[in-house]
Design a protein around this motif. Structure first.
Motif, mmCIF file in Angstrom:
data_model
loop_
_atom_site.group_PDB
_atom_site.id
_atom_site.type_symbol
_atom_site.label_atom_id
_atom_site.label_comp_id
_atom_site.label_asym_id
_atom_site.label_seq_id
_atom_site.Cartn_x
_atom_site.Cartn_y
_atom_site.Cartn_z
ATOM 1 N N GLU A 8 29.755 19.577 20.209
ATOM 2 C CA GLU A 8 31.055 19.425 20.043
ATOM 3 C C GLU A 8 31.733 20.252 21.144
ATOM 4 O OE1 GLU A 8 31.706 20.977 16.103
ATOM 5 O OE2 GLU A 8 31.713 18.995 15.032
ATOM 6 N N LEU A 9 31.110 20.861 22.010
ATOM 7 C CA LEU A 9 31.470 21.763 22.967
ATOM 8 C C LEU A 9 31.708 21.213 24.332
ATOM 9 C CD1 LEU A 9 29.930 25.077 22.417
ATOM 10 C CD2 LEU A 9 32.359 24.605 21.767
ATOM 11 N N LYS A 10 32.878 21.020 24.884
ATOM 12 C CA LYS A 10 33.033 20.558 26.159
ATOM 13 C C LYS A 10 33.767 21.422 27.118
ATOM 14 C CE LYS A 10 33.785 16.054 26.254
ATOM 15 N NZ LYS A 10 34.554 14.699 26.462
ATOM 16 N N LEU A 11 33.692 21.725 28.203
ATOM 17 C CA LEU A 11 34.299 22.674 29.027
ATOM 18 C C LEU A 11 34.796 21.999 30.634
ATOM 19 C CD1 LEU A 11 35.069 25.428 29.985
ATOM 20 C CD2 LEU A 11 32.809 25.797 30.892
ATOM 21 N N LEU A 12 36.176 21.893 30.662
ATOM 22 C CA LEU A 12 36.901 21.544 31.775
ATOM 23 C C LEU A 12 36.985 22.702 32.571
ATOM 24 C CD1 LEU A 12 39.725 19.465 29.880
ATOM 25 C CD2 LEU A 12 37.295 18.656 30.235
ATOM 26 N N GLY A 13 36.381 22.444 33.832
ATOM 27 C CA GLY A 13 36.504 23.516 34.829
ATOM 28 C C GLY A 13 36.360 22.910 36.267
ATOM 29 N N THR A 14 36.468 23.832 37.296
ATOM 30 C CA THR A 14 36.167 23.651 38.706
ATOM 31 C C THR A 14 35.170 24.720 38.927
ATOM 32 O OG1 THR A 14 38.083 25.035 39.458
ATOM 33 C CG2 THR A 14 38.559 22.701 39.209
ATOM 34 N N TRP A 15 34.123 24.165 39.535
ATOM 35 C CA TRP A 15 32.855 25.304 39.652
ATOM 36 C C TRP A 15 33.159 26.569 40.595
ATOM 37 C CZ3 TRP A 15 31.158 26.684 44.579
ATOM 38 C CH2 TRP A 15 31.692 26.013 45.487
ATOM 39 N N PRO A 16 34.339 26.688 41.427
ATOM 40 C CA PRO A 16 34.399 27.821 42.129
ATOM 41 C C PRO A 16 35.215 28.686 41.439
ATOM 42 C CG PRO A 16 35.102 25.957 43.407
ATOM 43 C CD PRO A 16 35.170 25.422 41.950
ATOM 44 N N SER A 17 35.836 28.368 40.419
ATOM 45 C CA SER A 17 36.922 29.388 39.744
ATOM 46 C C SER A 17 36.254 30.358 38.925
ATOM 47 C CB SER A 17 37.717 28.585 38.600
ATOM 48 O OG SER A 17 38.445 29.540 37.669
ATOM 49 N N PRO A 18 36.421 31.716 39.257
ATOM 50 C CA PRO A 18 35.732 32.811 38.460
ATOM 51 C C PRO A 18 36.234 32.960 36.738
ATOM 52 C CG PRO A 18 37.806 33.550 39.675
ATOM 53 C CD PRO A 18 37.450 32.061 40.337
ATOM 54 N N VAL A 20 36.478 29.960 35.207
ATOM 55 C CA VAL A 20 35.607 28.982 34.621
ATOM 56 C C VAL A 20 34.267 29.940 34.715
ATOM 57 C CG1 VAL A 20 34.558 26.848 34.845
ATOM 58 C CG2 VAL A 20 36.928 27.191 35.588
ATOM 59 N N VAL A 21 33.738 30.484 35.419
ATOM 60 C CA VAL A 21 32.340 31.176 35.542
ATOM 61 C C VAL A 21 32.505 32.003 34.337
ATOM 62 C CG1 VAL A 21 30.908 32.642 36.669
ATOM 63 C CG2 VAL A 21 31.928 30.815 38.064
ATOM 64 N N ARG A 22 33.472 32.735 33.978
ATOM 65 C CA ARG A 22 33.706 33.388 32.753
ATOM 66 C C ARG A 22 33.171 33.133 31.676
ATOM 67 N NH1 ARG A 22 39.350 36.595 32.718
ATOM 68 N NH2 ARG A 22 38.218 37.927 34.183
ATOM 69 N N VAL A 23 33.816 31.728 31.549
ATOM 70 C CA VAL A 23 33.540 31.125 30.151
ATOM 71 C C VAL A 23 32.123 30.531 30.183
ATOM 72 C CG1 VAL A 23 34.427 28.857 28.950
ATOM 73 C CG2 VAL A 23 36.160 30.236 30.040
ATOM 74 N N GLY A 165 32.426 37.279 36.063
ATOM 75 C CA GLY A 165 33.093 36.063 36.576
ATOM 76 C C GLY A 165 33.424 35.994 38.060
ATOM 77 N N PHE A 166 33.745 37.559 38.704
ATOM 78 C CA PHE A 166 34.026 37.483 40.081
ATOM 79 C C PHE A 166 33.004 37.762 40.855
ATOM 80 C CE2 PHE A 166 37.931 37.919 37.583
ATOM 81 C CZ PHE A 166 38.917 37.187 38.270
ATOM 82 N N LEU A 167 31.641 38.047 40.435
ATOM 83 C CA LEU A 167 30.541 38.670 41.142
ATOM 84 C C LEU A 167 30.294 37.736 42.315
ATOM 85 C CD1 LEU A 167 27.968 40.288 38.818
ATOM 86 C CD2 LEU A 167 29.268 41.279 40.744
ATOM 87 N N GLY A 168 30.166 36.442 42.038
ATOM 88 C CA GLY A 168 29.936 35.527 43.300
ATOM 89 C C GLY A 168 30.932 35.634 44.226
ATOM 90 N N ALA A 202 21.625 33.890 32.173
ATOM 91 C CA ALA A 202 23.093 33.351 31.652
ATOM 92 C C ALA A 202 24.037 33.553 33.192
ATOM 93 C CB ALA A 202 23.886 34.266 30.979
ATOM 94 N N ALA A 203 23.776 34.785 34.040
ATOM 95 C CA ALA A 203 24.452 34.754 35.122
ATOM 96 C C ALA A 203 23.764 33.895 36.239
ATOM 97 C CB ALA A 203 24.344 36.340 35.689
ATOM 98 N N LYS A 204 22.325 33.970 36.113
ATOM 99 C CA LYS A 204 21.631 32.902 37.446
ATOM 100 C C LYS A 204 22.406 31.456 37.150
ATOM 101 C CE LYS A 204 17.572 35.690 37.521
ATOM 102 N NZ LYS A 204 16.162 35.710 37.349
ATOM 103 N N GLU A 205 22.638 31.065 35.794
ATOM 104 C CA GLU A 205 22.739 29.727 35.607
ATOM 105 C C GLU A 205 24.462 29.414 36.202
ATOM 106 O OE1 GLU A 205 21.724 28.234 31.782
ATOM 107 O OE2 GLU A 205 19.807 28.788 32.005
ATOM 108 N N ALA A 206 25.186 30.707 35.765
ATOM 109 C CA ALA A 206 26.614 30.217 35.613
ATOM 110 C C ALA A 206 27.443 30.741 37.027
ATOM 111 C CB ALA A 206 27.281 31.018 34.883
ATOM 112 N N ILE A 207 26.770 31.680 38.001
ATOM 113 C CA ILE A 207 27.487 32.317 38.982
ATOM 114 C C ILE A 207 26.993 31.398 40.209
ATOM 115 C CG2 ILE A 207 27.714 34.152 40.499
ATOM 116 C CD1 ILE A 207 27.176 36.041 38.161
ATOM 117 N N PRO A 208 27.973 30.678 41.015
ATOM 118 C CA PRO A 208 27.628 30.066 42.271
ATOM 119 C C PRO A 208 27.050 30.852 43.409
ATOM 120 C CG PRO A 208 29.961 29.531 41.523
ATOM 121 C CD PRO A 208 29.397 30.704 40.831
ATOM 122 N N SER A 209 26.147 30.362 44.021
ATOM 123 C CA SER A 209 25.730 31.193 45.342
ATOM 124 C C SER A 209 26.529 31.377 46.335
ATOM 125 C CB SER A 209 24.421 30.198 45.978
ATOM 126 O OG SER A 209 25.083 29.373 46.845
#
Length: 230
Positions: A8-18, A20-23, A165-168, A202-209
């Motif tokens: 039931e969960l759907k996330l609308l986002g843009t990958w670079p957004s900190p 969105v990364v936070r969520v 969310g801002f670490l990347g 969770a951080a490895k999966e969520a934070i862009p390189s």
């Protein structure tokens, strides 16, 4: 997204957004699976506009067809809507919960706004002034980390997600500017925290390189220069 099944969960986002990364960090720490739908902010989808008619911005979390907007509100909602999934992100004690919300708001008001201003500054003087404010905010957060493994205590919580969310982008800015924002000499507790938090699954999966963010930054600046030159 691996984790506890919840279709039931759907996330609308843009990958670079900190934000969105936070969520994504919150969903990952709670072990929740979700459908991620990448958005084009220049050509906003009907789903995004309908789901967030006021701001028409990401992130938006849709749960059972009902949208929730704004990253901090979404993270709080995730914690409240799924109390049995993973560890709680917010403390159970009302005062500690209020303190966590204070620091998350501080991160958005005092760190994030100055960090963005630094990236958007065109004049060196303006950039230096914003950078000084970023360092000041980080030094304040350093004080808040004293005696803790994570901001949330022994495990990552609400404030960790807010700053995480801002670490990347912090690391990408260090690579682009050649300046260490999380300096082991200036802010050793925050530097150690960043290493611990980044090591979480969770951080490895969520934070862009860093490389991907740096390429995005260069491409965006090149596009902006082209538009300005026309």
């Amino acid at each position: 997204m691996a984790g506890r099944n919840n279709h039931e969960l759907k996330l609308l986002g843009t990958w670079p957004s900190p934000f969105v990364v936070r969520v994504r960090l919150a969903l990952g720490l709670k072990g929740l699976s979700y459908e991620y739908v990448e958005q084009d902010i220049r050509d906003k989808s009907e789903l995004l506009v309908v789901s967030n008619p006021v701001h028409k911005k990401v992130p938006v979390l849709i749960h059972g067809g009902k949208p929730v907007c704004e990253s901090q509100i979404i993270v709080q909602y995730i914690d409240e809507a799924f109390p049995g999934a993973g560890a709680s992100l917010l403390p159970s004690d009302p005062h500690e919960r209020a303190v966590a919300r204070f620091w998350a708001t501080y991160i958005d008001d005092e760190f994030a706004t100055k960090f963005r201003a630094m990236g958007e500054a065109k004049e060196e003087e303006e950039k230096d002034e914003a950078a000084a404010q970023v360092f000041a905010a980080l030094e304040t957060l350093e004080e808040a980390m004293k005696g803790k493994v994570f901001f949330g205590g022994d495990s990552a919580g609400y404030v960790d997600v807010a700053l995480g969310g801002f670490l990347g982008w912090i690391k990408a800015a260090e690579a682009l500017a050649g300046v260490a924002f999380l300096d082991g000499a200036r802010t050793p507790l925050l530097a150690a925290w960043a290493a611990r938090f980044s090591a979480l699954e969770a951080a490895k999966e969520a934070i862009p390189s860093v490389e991907r963010l740096r390429e995005f930054h260069v491409a965006m600046h090149a596009a902006a220069a082209t538009v300005a030159g026309n």
